[in-house]
Design a protein around this motif. Sequence first.
Motif, PDB file in Angstrom:
ATOM      1  N   ASN A  11       0.817  -1.219   0.000  1.00 44.98           N
ATOM      2  CA  ASN A  11       0.000   0.000   0.000  1.00 44.98           C
ATOM      3  C   ASN A  11       0.849   1.267   0.000  1.00 44.98           C
ATOM      4  O   ASN A  11       0.598   2.194  -0.766  1.00 44.98           O
ATOM      5  N   ALA A  39      -3.594  -2.275  -5.186  1.00 41.00           N
ATOM      6  CA  ALA A  39      -3.571  -2.415  -3.727  1.00 41.00           C
ATOM      7  C   ALA A  39      -4.891  -1.987  -3.114  1.00 41.00           C
ATOM      8  O   ALA A  39      -5.918  -2.044  -3.772  1.00 41.00           O
ATOM      9  N   MET A  40      -4.849  -1.569  -1.879  1.00 47.01           N
ATOM     10  CA  MET A  40      -6.038  -1.162  -1.121  1.00 47.01           C
ATOM     11  C   MET A  40      -6.993  -2.349  -0.913  1.00 47.01           C
ATOM     12  O   MET A  40      -6.619  -3.490  -1.034  1.00 47.01           O
ATOM     13  N   THR A  96      -3.447  -7.066  -2.889  1.00 48.67           N
ATOM     14  CA  THR A  96      -3.985  -7.095  -1.533  1.00 48.67           C
ATOM     15  C   THR A  96      -5.252  -7.936  -1.397  1.00 48.67           C
ATOM     16  O   THR A  96      -5.605  -8.347  -0.301  1.00 48.67           O
TER      17      THR A  96
END
Lengths: 489, 196
Positions: free
Chosen positions: A168, A185-186, A192
């Motif tokens: 992140n 990401a996130m 993720t």
Amino acid sequence: MSKNELLEHNVHPFKYHDDIEKALEEIEKLLKSNYKVSKRSVALLLLQDDEEITELVRSRENSFPEIQEVINRTRKKFSEPLHFVITMQRQKKVDEIVSQVVKAGDRSRSSIGSWLDRITVQPVTGIPILLLVLYFGLYKFVGEFGAGTLVDFIEGNIFENYINPWVNSAVQAYIPNRAVQELLAMEYGIITLGIRYAVAIILPIVGTFFLMFSVIEDSGYLPRLALLVDRVFKSMGLNGRAVIPMTLGFGCDTMATLVSRTLETRRERVIATLLLALAIPCSAQLGVILGLLSGRPAALAIWATFVVLVFLLVGYLAAQVLPGERPVFYMEIPPLRLPRLGNIIEKTVSRMQWYFLEIVPIFIITSVLIWIGRMTGIFDALIRATEPLMQALGLPPETAQAFLFGFFRRDYGAAGLYDLQKSGILNGAQMLVASVTLTLFVPCIAQFTVMLKERGVKTTLAIVAFVFPFAFLAGYILNLILKLAGVVL
Amino acid sequence: MDCCSQKGNVLSRFFKRKQDNSFSHQNCNTRKKLVLVGTPNVGKSVIFNRLTGAYVTVSNYPGTTVEIFRGTGRIGGEIFEIIDTPGMYSLMPITEEERVTRTLLFNENFDIVVHVVDAKNIERMLSMTMQLKEAGLPVMLVVNMMDEAERLGRKIDLDRLSALLDIPVVGTSAALNRGMDQMRRKVAEYVKKRVA
């Protein structure tokens, strides 16, 4: 020698009854086209009424009516079917050879071997043994160790504390575009979410499952289990033989659907495919559910009972609806063997490798699709659209997400449920209802593809059209019962 | 020839196992073909793994293999295409998996058809050897699981069996890697003799 001469050379290991030999000779003369096997063999299969070969010869030979004539004439000379006559005569020759070369052993199986043999197939001892295998193999090893200890460590420790924060912050530092940040990401990013599900949640579970399953497979326990449950399966239009595709289904329903080829009749194959699509959770689903509910033994017991009941009920009803004979049980029972460590490890690793390569691309694609869905607003619209459905099941709207994931892959949906549990959105009863519905819910895309390939479009669509509403109906009913009974889990 | 080399990279070997028809290089027509057939659960896949150095799943229950697997291996200085098949009980199929094998046998040319049988239950399996022979296929018999038969005190006169059937016979315990060299030798001999 040319290829055809070679083929017709030395094809008389022994002679059948004179009447059969005469028929063979006549048919062989009438066969004019070339087959990849000897004419004697083709003639023998014709005499035995082999459908495929009869069709082939009918399409190729002008003299087919004459051949049919010879077959009919020969058939009348014997009181038993020719297939039986030919098989018996061949077997007689085999027995003659065997009596000359084999000296039968006087030693029978070791006493401990035959004792184990006996106790695994007798219901009185067999059922407790099955329960022990399920408790230690499945619940303790896969559920508690795989889905509990291992997942907690890899997911909760490695990913949560190291990989996710690192990814992140790296993404935030180097990629200015917010949309691309979210792609990678996130909350829903490829790394993720997709990779994390694959590596941290699914892999430890299927790994432990495959390891345990390899031991069971190599020991020779499965055919004995088949013998044990044969009677129960008979009432579902299946026989004990179906135990193997069914238990394989706990590994991966896709693979198991393929293995349903080993069943004899189309009817059995359709019933098995239906049950696999509906009531058999795959290893990842099973593991996650065991892990989720292991803290609430009562919920786990209700889940297992409910799914088993659905399995039996739907199997029984399917057998009533689909016409056909009851299959006869016949299966080789291999000796119980001590599994060899090398084979176990090789098999587990090769299956994990296969599984991993299979899911990673799909998980990544799914992440991308979800990302697209979120960017365009379709994702939220879908979740809102399913809200009433979730409400009917007594579930919070966030659960729709797990179902949406489950549509792509069973295990992906299960992993989604895991995330919901972690964030504490669901209470015990809701967890139970969601687990049951998700277990029964649609087969994943991979399984769907194999179903199409093996069973055809019509059957597959019929199965899906049944499974989809049934899963939600079952969830709805369960929720109703829980509410009415005022059960708190 | 590059396409016939025994070891591909890991990935291509992986896919070779999964797919039946991934093996259609044109300039490999000259390669010899060996097919393994026999009743379910007699050890065809173990033998396949030994001959190819690849890995297909092996278990102790009938019906582990439901598709055809192809690989390559070197036998007697020659490259063979080696084919593992779903089990079948006779040349007249009942189940889908048996049909897969018969279709293969009736549609491709093989240099050698290796019939694998279980030494403990040979009396139930030789009937198919007869049928393969009747079909004019170049059959060789592999009597596997000799170790388990011996433990039961069972003795099999393989030379006499070979004479009576008039085909090459070899005894193996493939899981223990016993008898595999002898099997390779006999395969090479048989294929050479047939060509001559």
